[in-house]
Structures are given as C-alpha cells and as structure tokens.
Design a protein around this motif. Structure first.
Motif, PDB file in Angstrom:
ATOM      1  N   SER A 161       7.433  -5.699  16.941  1.00 42.37           N
ATOM      2  CA  SER A 161       6.212  -5.261  17.627  1.00 42.37           C
ATOM      3  C   SER A 161       5.276  -4.463  16.723  1.00 42.37           C
ATOM      4  N   SER A 162       5.486  -4.556  15.395  1.00 43.17           N
ATOM      5  CA  SER A 162       4.618  -3.810  14.475  1.00 43.17           C
ATOM      6  C   SER A 162       4.586  -4.494  13.116  1.00 43.17           C
ATOM      7  N   GLN A 163       3.754  -3.958  12.244  1.00 46.86           N
ATOM      8  CA  GLN A 163       3.566  -4.542  10.917  1.00 46.86           C
ATOM      9  C   GLN A 163       3.361  -3.417   9.907  1.00 46.86           C
ATOM     10  N   CYS A 164       3.868  -3.624   8.694  1.00 45.36           N
ATOM     11  CA  CYS A 164       3.640  -2.662   7.611  1.00 45.36           C
ATOM     12  C   CYS A 164       2.989  -3.381   6.438  1.00 45.36           C
ATOM     13  N   ILE A 165       1.915  -2.811   5.927  1.00 42.71           N
ATOM     14  CA  ILE A 165       1.255  -3.326   4.727  1.00 42.71           C
ATOM     15  C   ILE A 165       1.444  -2.303   3.620  1.00 42.71           C
ATOM     16  N   ILE A 166       2.068  -2.740   2.530  1.00 38.42           N
ATOM     17  CA  ILE A 166       2.370  -1.853   1.403  1.00 38.42           C
ATOM     18  C   ILE A 166       1.500  -2.260   0.226  1.00 38.42           C
ATOM     19  N   GLN A 167       0.687  -1.344  -0.248  1.00 37.12           N
ATOM     20  CA  GLN A 167      -0.166  -1.600  -1.401  1.00 37.12           C
ATOM     21  C   GLN A 167       0.342  -0.749  -2.563  1.00 37.12           C
ATOM     22  N   ALA A 168       0.870  -1.429  -3.586  1.00 39.74           N
ATOM     23  CA  ALA A 168       1.485  -0.760  -4.738  1.00 39.74           C
ATOM     24  C   ALA A 168       0.729  -1.150  -5.993  1.00 39.74           C
ATOM     25  N   SER A 169       0.366  -0.146  -6.805  1.00 33.77           N
ATOM     26  CA  SER A 169      -0.531  -0.467  -7.913  1.00 33.77           C
ATOM     27  C   SER A 169      -0.306   0.389  -9.155  1.00 33.77           C
ATOM     28  N   TRP A 170      -0.466  -0.269 -10.314  1.00 34.14           N
ATOM     29  CA  TRP A 170      -0.601   0.420 -11.600  1.00 34.14           C
ATOM     30  C   TRP A 170      -2.040   0.262 -12.101  1.00 34.14           C
ATOM     31  N   ASN A 171      -2.969   0.070 -11.167  1.00 35.27           N
ATOM     32  CA  ASN A 171      -4.357  -0.214 -11.538  1.00 35.27           C
ATOM     33  C   ASN A 171      -5.390   0.714 -10.910  1.00 35.27           C
ATOM     34  N   TRP A 172      -4.964   1.634 -10.090  1.00 40.21           N
ATOM     35  CA  TRP A 172      -5.946   2.462  -9.408  1.00 40.21           C
ATOM     36  C   TRP A 172      -6.561   3.495 -10.358  1.00 40.21           C
ATOM     37  N   PRO A 173      -7.811   3.866 -10.099  1.00 35.36           N
ATOM     38  CA  PRO A 173      -8.463   4.834 -10.984  1.00 35.36           C
ATOM     39  C   PRO A 173      -7.868   6.237 -10.889  1.00 35.36           C
ATOM     40  N   PHE A 174      -7.172   6.514  -9.785  1.00 34.95           N
ATOM     41  CA  PHE A 174      -6.522   7.811  -9.589  1.00 34.95           C
ATOM     42  C   PHE A 174      -5.175   7.587  -8.900  1.00 34.95           C
ATOM     43  N   GLY A 175      -4.251   8.488  -9.143  1.00 31.77           N
ATOM     44  CA  GLY A 175      -2.974   8.409  -8.454  1.00 31.77           C
ATOM     45  C   GLY A 175      -3.130   8.729  -6.980  1.00 31.77           C
TER      46      GLY A 175
END
Length: 361
Positions: free
Chosen positions: A254-268
C-alpha cells in the motif's frame, strides 16, 4: 527469606558492576574513512580499545602515529588478534565484502559485531551473517549516519505512533554528495569504495542503502513486493568500474519508496519526504523538519537528540545494547532483520539495473 534477599542484592550489584565496566572493543580493518572516530575516541570511559587487526602494516603504522596509539595494539591477523586480546565486541572498518569474514571470525567466539552500512551488498552474505549471529547468540548491528538523526526519529514517531500523516503512501529519500574523489576521501578508502567486488557498486550501494534501511524502519519491517532500479555513469573518467548515480523504486502493498542515491550532487544531502493520505513530513537535515496535514498548515520546527533520547554516538549505542540497556526491535535501524531486508532491496536493485527489468521479491 533473608538469604534470598541477600543473594538477590548480590546479583543486582554484580549486574550493575558489569553494566558500568568499559566494553572491551577491537577494530577489524582500518581502510574505511570513518575509522578515525573510534581510534580517536579516548575521552570516553565506556569503551576500551584492546586491539586493531589490519594486514596493511604501513597503514597501521600511519594510524598508530596519527592517533598516538601503542603499536602493540595493531595485529595483521584478525583471528589471532581475537584469541590474544579476547574482546567482547568488534567494529568492522574494512570493505563491505569483508563483513562476512569478520562475522565468521567473531560469531563462533561469541564476540558481538557492528559493521558500517550496509550489512552487505550480497543477499547470500547477509543471510549467512544473520544465521551465524543467531546461532552463536551475538548482536550484529549495522551503523548508519541517519540512525543518529533526531529528525528521522521524530518523523517515525509521527508516522507510527500518531495519525498525523494518515496511511503511509510514499517515501522519497535523497542521499548523496559530490563524489568520493570530489570530497577527498583517502586512497585506501577510495580504492575499495569504487571497486565492484569490494563495494558491490558505486552510489547505488554507498547511498541507496540508506533509503532501504529507513523504509524498512518506517514500515516496521514490511517486506517489499518489487524493486526497479536505473543506474548511470556520469563520470566514467573518475568511476570507470561502478555507477555514480542510482534511482531505486521499491513497491509495497500500500506504499512506495523512491530512493535517489548520487555521487553527482553539487552539495551533500541526507533528507527524506514522508507522505500519507492526510499529510506529510519532510526532514531537511538531522534536526530540522517540516510538517503539514489537513488541519495544520505547514510549519518548520527543530528537534534535539536530548528531547528524543537519540544516540549520536554509535559506539555508545553498541555498548548499551550489549550491556542490556537497549532492547532491539526487529525493524530498528541497527537491527540485523531490518538490514537483511535492506540488503534484499539492494541485491534486487543491482539485478534490476543490470537487466533493465523489475525484480519481483
């Protein structure tokens, strides 16, 4: 009656004395960039560092000199060190692939283990580790930075213990930074962090594990139905062997999780959005969060670790679990059952990214 009372008091006194004793702790590996925290933790009385196992003698000598540690603390063989110094617990600061070997060495000796996140990236490794921990009656904990965040714990309380957001529908987790090289991690850390065997992947493993761990906590251990993942290499000249960008979608009944993982963002960043059918909570950082529902307009607020009793020191937490001051629930952030589910998600995400197909669990 009097003898029974005296015996009970003696047992209580013995228990209290044991609870106050420093925890005899050893370190397995020093190639992880976070190992200085334990090597330089000299001002606390709850932990006694009794040994360090690291096959790289040059690396050991460097850390011994940097933190003014007795070179006799350092050993090249983990098993031999365990038998010589007889620690009560071990913290693993090598590569993720090496976590299984640490548990295989410690569990039969009755030595508790805490590893750095994630528990593993391979489901077969994770299952074996949990099996060994249960068979030998040891604690097996996994340490995540977000476990120290009072904003996360406050959000969990608002979801689990109140009806502020209503039924949980969607969680979006953002975790990442500019990249290991860009933030200047040490060579020994960089070498295994960007190795597809020692780390299992790049950003997908390094940061995707946070969302898997958190969603398992917020759903109180609910098992996911499927995992879909897409990875990218935006910087192949820096990270030729592993991904540096990952998006993972985890489906639940009945739910959803979206995980965005990055070594590209301008800031941590390490933040989370939690949506229910009545409201939302957004954690901006470790202490600040925003919330809103149908009867309360959005407001920003701050919470402290003292207010919620959140530990910001994983070694103090490890000590208190072993000494019986904390009882782990199966879905808790540090627990082996939570982290076994998190590894199942990671394992499926790697498979999905490789095949381009959704993996049904």
């Amino acid at each position: 009656m009097k003898k029974t009372l005296i015996f009970g008091l003696l047992l209580l006194a013995s228990y209290l004395a044991d609870a106050q004793k420093p925890l005899r702790l050893a370190v397995a590996g020093v190639s992880h960039g976070h190992v200085p925290w334990i090597l330089n933790r000299k001002d606390k009385k709850d932990i006694e560092l009794v040994g360090v196992a690291e096959p790289d003698k040059e690396l050991s000598a460097r850390y011994a000199a940097r933190y003014k540690l007795d070179p006799k603390l350092f050993h090249t063989d983990l098993g031999r060190m365990l038998d010589e110094v007889k620690p009560e617990a071990v913290v693993a600061f090598g590569s993720i692939y090496q976590h299984l070997a640490v548990v295989e060495a410690c569990a039969p000796r009755g030595i508790h283990v805490m590893v750095e996140k994630p528990l593993s990236y391979r489901l077969d490794h994770a299952k074996r580790m949990v099996e060994l921990a249960e068979k030998n009656h040891i604690y097996l904990l996994t340490n995540y930075e977000t476990s120290w965040y009072p904003s996360i714990e406050k959000a969990f309380q608002l979801v689990a213990d109140s009806n502020f957001v209503g039924k949980l529908r969607k969680v979006v987790v953002h975790t990442g930074h500019e990249g290991p090289k860009e933030i200047g991690v040490g060579k020994e850390f960089f070498d295994w962090l960007t190795d597809p065997v020692q780390n299992g992947g790049g950003a997908l493993i390094d940061f995707g594990c946070y969302g898997a761990n958190l969603m398992t906590y917020f759903t109180k251990g609910e098992k996911p139905l499927s995992v879909t993942a897409i990875t990218r290499q935006f910087k192949p000249e820096i990270y030729p062997k592993v991904d540096d960008e990952a998006t993972i979608i985890v489906e639940y009944p009945s739910s959803q999780c979206i995980i965005q993982a990055s070594w590209n963002w301008p800031f941590g960043r390490k933040d989370m959005e939690v949506y229910g059918d009545k409201g939302y909570i957004i954690t901006d950082n470790n202490t600040d969060y925003r919330l809103r529902n149908r009867t309360h307009p959005e407001r920003r607020t701050k919470v402290s670790k003292e207010a919620l009793g959140v530990y910001d020191d994983p070694f103090a937490y490890f000590h208190d679990v072993i000494r019986g001051k904390i009882e782990l629930r199966p879905y808790d952030l540090y627990s082996p059952i939570n982290n076994l589910t998190a590894v199942q998600i990671l394992d499926a995400a790697r498979q999905s990214a490789k095949t381009g197909k959704t993996v049904t669990l």
